[in-house]
Design an enzyme around this catalytic site. Structure first.
Site, PDB file in Angstrom:
ATOM      1  N   SER A 218       0.933  -0.800  -0.143  1.00 51.95           N
ATOM      2  CA  SER A 218      -0.510  -0.349  -0.117  1.00 51.95           C
ATOM      3  C   SER A 218       0.919   1.694  -0.130  1.00 51.95           C
ATOM      4  O   SER A 218       1.441   1.179   1.040  1.00 51.95           O
ATOM      5  CB  SER A 218      -1.069  -0.419   1.080  1.00 51.95           C
ATOM      6  OG  SER A 218      -1.963   0.808   0.968  1.00 51.95           O
TER       7      SER A 218
ATOM      8  N   HIS B 183      -1.243  -1.479  -3.450  1.00 54.23           N
ATOM      9  CA  HIS B 183      -2.627  -1.067  -3.596  1.00 54.23           C
ATOM     10  C   HIS B 183      -2.434   0.554  -3.372  1.00 54.23           C
ATOM     11  O   HIS B 183      -1.907   1.172  -3.092  1.00 54.23           O
ATOM     12  CB  HIS B 183      -2.781  -1.305  -2.039  1.00 54.23           C
ATOM     13  CG  HIS B 183      -4.094  -1.520  -1.811  1.00 54.23           C
ATOM     14  ND1 HIS B 183      -5.726  -2.226  -1.874  1.00 54.23           N
ATOM     15  CD2 HIS B 183      -4.771  -0.632  -0.609  1.00 54.23           C
ATOM     16  CE1 HIS B 183      -6.009  -2.129  -1.428  1.00 54.23           C
ATOM     17  NE2 HIS B 183      -5.677  -0.726  -0.329  1.00 54.23           N
TER      18      HIS B 183
ATOM     19  N   ASP C 145      -4.846   3.738  -2.720  1.00 55.86           N
ATOM     20  CA  ASP C 145      -6.179   4.015  -1.484  1.00 55.86           C
ATOM     21  C   ASP C 145      -6.758   5.757  -2.122  1.00 55.86           C
ATOM     22  O   ASP C 145      -5.639   6.639  -2.436  1.00 55.86           O
ATOM     23  CB  ASP C 145      -6.190   4.430  -0.369  1.00 55.86           C
ATOM     24  CG  ASP C 145      -5.460   3.441   0.573  1.00 55.86           C
ATOM     25  OD1 ASP C 145      -7.107   2.098   0.130  1.00 55.86           O
ATOM     26  OD2 ASP C 145      -5.150   2.745   1.723  1.00 55.86           O
TER      27      ASP C 145
ATOM     28  N   MET D 247      -8.746   8.533  -1.411  1.00 59.34           N
ATOM     29  CA  MET D 247     -10.391   8.831  -0.289  1.00 59.34           C
ATOM     30  C   MET D 247     -10.743  10.068  -1.333  1.00 59.34           C
ATOM     31  O   MET D 247      -9.256  11.194  -1.769  1.00 59.34           O
ATOM     32  CB  MET D 247     -10.277   8.973   0.746  1.00 59.34           C
ATOM     33  CG  MET D 247      -8.664   7.961   1.028  1.00 59.34           C
ATOM     34  SD  MET D 247      -8.053   8.203   2.460  1.00 59.34           S
ATOM     35  CE  MET D 247      -6.604   6.800   2.963  1.00 59.34           C
TER      36      MET D 247
ATOM     37  N   HIS E 236      -8.293   0.938  -4.140  1.00 56.82           N
ATOM     38  CA  HIS E 236      -9.875   0.679  -3.631  1.00 56.82           C
ATOM     39  C   HIS E 236     -10.312   2.291  -3.645  1.00 56.82           C
ATOM     40  O   HIS E 236      -9.366   3.215  -2.884  1.00 56.82           O
ATOM     41  CB  HIS E 236      -9.043   0.711  -2.126  1.00 56.82           C
ATOM     42  CG  HIS E 236     -10.604   0.833  -1.110  1.00 56.82           C
ATOM     43  ND1 HIS E 236      -9.175   0.366   0.283  1.00 56.82           N
ATOM     44  CD2 HIS E 236     -11.015   0.562  -1.077  1.00 56.82           C
ATOM     45  CE1 HIS E 236     -10.116   0.068   1.032  1.00 56.82           C
ATOM     46  NE2 HIS E 236     -11.691   0.731   0.249  1.00 56.82           N
TER      47      HIS E 236
ATOM     48  N   MET F  33     -12.709   4.898  -1.532  1.00 55.05           N
ATOM     49  CA  MET F  33     -13.215   5.144  -0.061  1.00 55.05           C
ATOM     50  C   MET F  33     -14.079   6.467  -0.923  1.00 55.05           C
ATOM     51  O   MET F  33     -12.984   7.450  -0.374  1.00 55.05           O
ATOM     52  CB  MET F  33     -12.055   5.445   0.733  1.00 55.05           C
ATOM     53  CG  MET F  33     -11.363   3.942   0.908  1.00 55.05           C
ATOM     54  SD  MET F  33     -10.659   4.377   2.378  1.00 55.05           S
ATOM     55  CE  MET F  33      -8.948   3.431   2.831  1.00 55.05           C
TER      56      MET F  33
ATOM     57  N   MET G 123     -12.074  -4.748   6.099  1.00 58.91           N
ATOM     58  CA  MET G 123     -10.706  -3.387   6.301  1.00 58.91           C
ATOM     59  C   MET G 123     -10.653  -4.174   7.757  1.00 58.91           C
ATOM     60  O   MET G 123     -12.126  -4.467   8.473  1.00 58.91           O
ATOM     61  CB  MET G 123     -12.122  -2.586   6.190  1.00 58.91           C
ATOM     62  CG  MET G 123     -12.032  -1.963   4.912  1.00 58.91           C
ATOM     63  SD  MET G 123     -10.806  -1.520   4.090  1.00 58.91           S
ATOM     64  CE  MET G 123     -10.066  -0.144   5.081  1.00 58.91           C
TER      65      MET G 123
ATOM     66  N   ASP H  56      -7.337  -5.345   4.201  1.00 60.56           N
ATOM     67  CA  ASP H  56      -6.520  -4.522   4.245  1.00 60.56           C
ATOM     68  C   ASP H  56      -6.839  -3.658   6.167  1.00 60.56           C
ATOM     69  O   ASP H  56      -7.155  -3.206   6.138  1.00 60.56           O
ATOM     70  CB  ASP H  56      -7.135  -3.759   3.751  1.00 60.56           C
ATOM     71  CG  ASP H  56      -6.311  -2.410   3.928  1.00 60.56           C
ATOM     72  OD1 ASP H  56      -5.589  -1.812   4.235  1.00 60.56           O
ATOM     73  OD2 ASP H  56      -6.887  -1.165   2.601  1.00 60.56           O
TER      74      ASP H  56
END
Length: 221
Positions: free
Chosen positions: A7, A32, A34, A36, A65, A67, A136, A174
Protein backbone atom coordinates in the site's frame (compact mmCIF):
# COMPACT_ATOMS: atom_id res chain seq x y z
CA UNK A 1 0.70 -18.80 -0.93
CA UNK A 2 -0.65 -15.26 -0.64
CA UNK A 3 -0.62 -12.10 -2.72
CA UNK A 4 1.24 -9.23 -1.08
CA UNK A 5 -0.20 -5.84 -2.07
CA UNK A 6 2.09 -3.01 -0.99
CA UNK A 7 0.00 0.00 0.00
CA UNK A 8 1.66 3.19 -1.19
CA UNK A 9 -0.23 5.23 1.40
CA UNK A 10 2.72 4.45 3.71
CA UNK A 11 5.46 5.16 1.16
CA UNK A 12 7.89 8.08 1.35
CA UNK A 13 6.32 10.43 -1.21
CA UNK A 14 9.54 12.38 -1.58
CA UNK A 15 11.13 9.16 -2.81
CA UNK A 16 8.14 7.35 -4.26
CA UNK A 17 9.89 5.99 -7.35
CA UNK A 18 12.70 4.62 -5.22
CA UNK A 19 10.37 2.97 -2.71
CA UNK A 20 8.14 1.44 -5.37
CA UNK A 21 11.09 0.06 -7.31
CA UNK A 22 12.60 -1.49 -4.17
CA UNK A 23 9.27 -3.06 -3.20
CA UNK A 24 8.76 -4.28 -6.76
CA UNK A 25 12.13 -6.00 -6.95
CA UNK A 26 11.84 -7.33 -3.38
CA UNK A 27 8.72 -9.32 -4.22
CA UNK A 28 5.59 -7.22 -3.86
CA UNK A 29 2.95 -8.88 -6.04
CA UNK A 30 0.82 -5.78 -6.59
CA UNK A 31 0.47 -2.19 -5.44
CA UNK A 32 -2.56 -1.00 -3.50
CA UNK A 33 -3.71 2.58 -4.11
CA UNK A 34 -6.21 4.21 -1.75
CA UNK A 35 -8.26 6.98 -3.34
CA UNK A 36 -10.11 9.05 -0.70
CA UNK A 37 -12.46 11.94 -1.45
CA UNK A 38 -12.77 13.64 1.94
CA UNK A 39 -16.49 12.79 2.04
CA UNK A 40 -16.89 9.02 2.35
CA UNK A 41 -13.92 9.16 4.71
CA UNK A 42 -12.60 12.39 6.26
CA UNK A 43 -9.18 12.14 4.67
CA UNK A 44 -8.17 13.11 1.13
CA UNK A 45 -5.40 11.04 -0.42
CA UNK A 46 -4.72 10.25 -4.07
CA UNK A 47 -6.52 10.76 -7.34
CA UNK A 48 -6.19 9.56 -10.90
CA UNK A 49 -2.84 11.32 -11.29
CA UNK A 50 -1.25 9.06 -8.67
CA UNK A 51 -2.57 6.01 -10.47
CA UNK A 52 -1.06 7.36 -13.69
CA UNK A 53 2.27 7.83 -11.93
CA UNK A 54 2.18 4.30 -10.53
CA UNK A 55 1.45 2.87 -13.97
CA UNK A 56 4.77 4.36 -15.08
CA UNK A 57 6.73 3.13 -12.06
CA UNK A 58 5.73 -0.55 -12.09
CA UNK A 59 4.37 -3.24 -14.35
CA UNK A 60 2.87 -5.07 -11.36
CA UNK A 61 -0.95 -5.08 -11.03
CA UNK A 62 -2.54 -1.94 -9.61
CA UNK A 63 -5.19 -2.66 -7.00
CA UNK A 64 -7.29 0.48 -6.47
CA UNK A 65 -9.45 0.94 -3.38
CA UNK A 66 -12.07 3.67 -3.85
CA UNK A 67 -13.04 5.24 -0.52
CA UNK A 68 -15.33 7.69 -2.29
CA UNK A 69 -19.03 8.50 -2.41
CA UNK A 70 -19.25 8.51 -6.23
CA UNK A 71 -17.01 5.77 -7.64
CA UNK A 72 -18.56 5.98 -11.11
CA UNK A 73 -16.76 9.28 -11.65
CA UNK A 74 -13.37 7.56 -11.35
CA UNK A 75 -13.91 4.40 -13.37
CA UNK A 76 -13.30 5.67 -16.95
CA UNK A 77 -9.95 7.12 -15.95
CA UNK A 78 -8.91 3.98 -14.09
CA UNK A 79 -9.87 1.74 -16.99
CA UNK A 80 -7.89 3.94 -19.36
CA UNK A 81 -4.79 3.47 -17.24
CA UNK A 82 -5.01 -0.32 -17.32
CA UNK A 83 -5.87 -0.81 -13.65
CA UNK A 84 -6.31 -4.49 -12.80
CA UNK A 85 -8.73 -4.35 -9.88
CA UNK A 86 -11.05 -1.75 -8.42
CA UNK A 87 -12.83 -2.20 -5.09
CA UNK A 88 -15.79 -0.13 -3.91
CA UNK A 89 -17.54 0.00 -0.56
CA UNK A 90 -20.81 -1.69 0.26
CA UNK A 91 -21.60 1.36 2.42
CA UNK A 92 -21.56 4.03 -0.31
CA UNK A 93 -24.77 6.08 -0.86
CA UNK A 94 -27.18 4.11 -3.05
CA UNK A 95 -25.21 0.90 -2.69
CA UNK A 96 -22.47 -0.62 -4.86
CA UNK A 97 -24.57 -2.25 -7.60
CA UNK A 98 -23.98 0.24 -10.42
CA UNK A 99 -20.29 0.65 -9.63
CA UNK A 100 -19.61 -3.09 -9.57
CA UNK A 101 -21.37 -3.58 -12.89
CA UNK A 102 -19.49 -0.65 -14.43
CA UNK A 103 -16.14 -2.02 -13.23
CA UNK A 104 -16.84 -5.37 -14.87
CA UNK A 105 -18.14 -3.73 -18.04
CA UNK A 106 -14.89 -1.76 -18.29
CA UNK A 107 -12.90 -4.99 -18.26
CA UNK A 108 -11.53 -4.64 -14.74
CA UNK A 109 -11.89 -7.03 -11.82
CA UNK A 110 -14.42 -5.85 -9.25
CA UNK A 111 -13.97 -5.94 -5.51
CA UNK A 112 -16.48 -5.27 -2.75
CA UNK A 113 -15.27 -3.68 0.49
CA UNK A 114 -16.92 -4.23 3.87
CA UNK A 115 -16.22 -1.91 6.77
CA UNK A 116 -15.50 -3.55 10.15
CA UNK A 117 -19.07 -3.10 11.39
CA UNK A 118 -20.68 -4.52 8.23
CA UNK A 119 -21.55 -8.24 8.46
CA UNK A 120 -20.14 -10.53 5.80
CA UNK A 121 -23.64 -11.63 4.75
CA UNK A 122 -24.06 -8.16 3.22
CA UNK A 123 -21.85 -9.38 0.37
CA UNK A 124 -24.15 -12.24 -0.62
CA UNK A 125 -26.12 -10.42 -3.38
CA UNK A 126 -22.89 -9.33 -5.07
CA UNK A 127 -20.84 -12.52 -5.15
CA UNK A 128 -21.64 -13.14 -8.81
CA UNK A 129 -20.06 -9.79 -9.74
CA UNK A 130 -16.87 -9.76 -7.68
CA UNK A 131 -13.48 -11.39 -7.85
CA UNK A 132 -12.37 -9.95 -4.51
CA UNK A 133 -13.99 -9.42 -1.12
CA UNK A 134 -12.00 -6.83 0.81
CA UNK A 135 -12.50 -6.91 4.56
CA UNK A 136 -11.33 -3.82 6.40
CA UNK A 137 -9.45 -4.87 9.52
CA UNK A 138 -9.20 -1.25 10.71
CA UNK A 139 -11.54 1.71 10.31
CA UNK A 140 -11.07 3.06 6.76
CA UNK A 141 -9.45 6.39 6.07
CA UNK A 142 -5.95 6.40 7.55
CA UNK A 143 -2.90 4.18 7.78
CA UNK A 144 -0.93 2.92 10.76
CA UNK A 145 -3.88 1.58 12.78
CA UNK A 146 -3.91 -1.58 14.91
CA UNK A 147 -5.52 -4.78 13.60
CA UNK A 148 -9.01 -4.92 15.07
CA UNK A 149 -9.88 -7.75 17.50
CA UNK A 150 -12.30 -10.20 15.95
CA UNK A 151 -10.97 -9.69 12.44
CA UNK A 152 -9.74 -13.28 12.10
CA UNK A 153 -13.16 -14.57 13.09
CA UNK A 154 -14.82 -12.34 10.50
CA UNK A 155 -12.42 -13.56 7.82
CA UNK A 156 -13.23 -17.17 8.73
CA UNK A 157 -16.96 -16.44 8.51
CA UNK A 158 -16.48 -14.86 5.08
CA UNK A 159 -14.43 -17.85 3.94
CA UNK A 160 -17.17 -20.25 4.99
CA UNK A 161 -19.77 -18.13 3.20
CA UNK A 162 -17.77 -18.06 -0.04
CA UNK A 163 -17.26 -21.82 0.09
CA UNK A 164 -20.96 -22.43 0.75
CA UNK A 165 -21.85 -20.22 -2.23
CA UNK A 166 -19.13 -21.82 -4.39
CA UNK A 167 -17.70 -18.40 -5.04
CA UNK A 168 -14.19 -17.99 -6.41
CA UNK A 169 -13.80 -14.52 -4.89
CA UNK A 170 -10.53 -14.00 -3.05
CA UNK A 171 -10.61 -12.57 0.46
CA UNK A 172 -8.37 -9.52 0.80
CA UNK A 173 -7.61 -7.87 4.13
CA UNK A 174 -6.48 -4.30 4.68
CA UNK A 175 -5.36 -2.65 7.89
CA UNK A 176 -2.97 -3.40 10.72
CA UNK A 177 -1.13 -6.14 8.87
CA UNK A 178 2.25 -7.07 10.31
CA UNK A 179 4.31 -10.25 10.38
CA UNK A 180 2.48 -10.99 13.66
CA UNK A 181 -1.10 -10.48 12.43
CA UNK A 182 -0.65 -11.88 8.92
CA UNK A 183 -0.55 -15.58 9.93
CA UNK A 184 -3.92 -15.35 11.70
CA UNK A 185 -5.52 -13.62 8.74
CA UNK A 186 -4.09 -16.18 6.34
CA UNK A 187 -5.14 -19.14 8.49
CA UNK A 188 -8.67 -17.71 8.60
CA UNK A 189 -8.85 -17.59 4.80
CA UNK A 190 -7.32 -14.33 3.52
CA UNK A 191 -5.25 -14.81 0.37
CA UNK A 192 -4.58 -11.20 -0.62
CA UNK A 193 -2.79 -9.13 2.00
CA UNK A 194 -2.54 -5.34 1.93
CA UNK A 195 0.40 -4.00 3.93
CA UNK A 196 1.54 -0.40 4.14
CA UNK A 197 3.63 0.47 7.18
CA UNK A 198 4.87 -3.11 7.41
CA UNK A 199 6.36 -2.72 3.93
CA UNK A 200 7.46 0.88 3.60
CA UNK A 201 8.49 1.94 7.13
CA UNK A 202 12.14 1.04 7.52
CA UNK A 203 14.10 -1.19 5.18
CA UNK A 204 11.66 -2.25 2.49
CA UNK A 205 13.51 -5.31 1.23
CA UNK A 206 13.95 -6.69 4.76
CA UNK A 207 10.34 -5.88 5.63
CA UNK A 208 8.98 -7.84 2.67
CA UNK A 209 11.29 -10.74 3.47
CA UNK A 210 10.03 -10.72 7.06
CA UNK A 211 6.40 -10.72 5.95
CA UNK A 212 7.09 -13.60 3.61
CA UNK A 213 9.47 -15.73 5.64
CA UNK A 214 8.30 -15.23 9.22
CA UNK A 215 4.68 -15.60 8.19
CA UNK A 216 5.39 -18.73 6.16
CA UNK A 217 7.29 -20.22 9.11
CA UNK A 218 4.42 -19.50 11.46
CA UNK A 219 1.87 -20.90 9.03
CA UNK A 220 3.81 -24.11 8.57
CA UNK A 221 4.43 -24.84 12.25
Amino acid sequence: MFELCASILAADFANLARDVQIADSAGADAFHIDIMDGHFVPAISFGIDMVRTMSRLTSKPLDVHLMVESPLLFLPGLAGLGVTRVSVHYEIPGGPDDALQAICSAGMQAGLVLNPETPVKAALPYLKDISQLLLMTVQPGRGGQIYLPGSDEKIATACSMLQAQRSNAVIQVDGGITSSTLPGAYSAGARSIVAGSAVFHGKIKENISKLRNNSVYTLCH
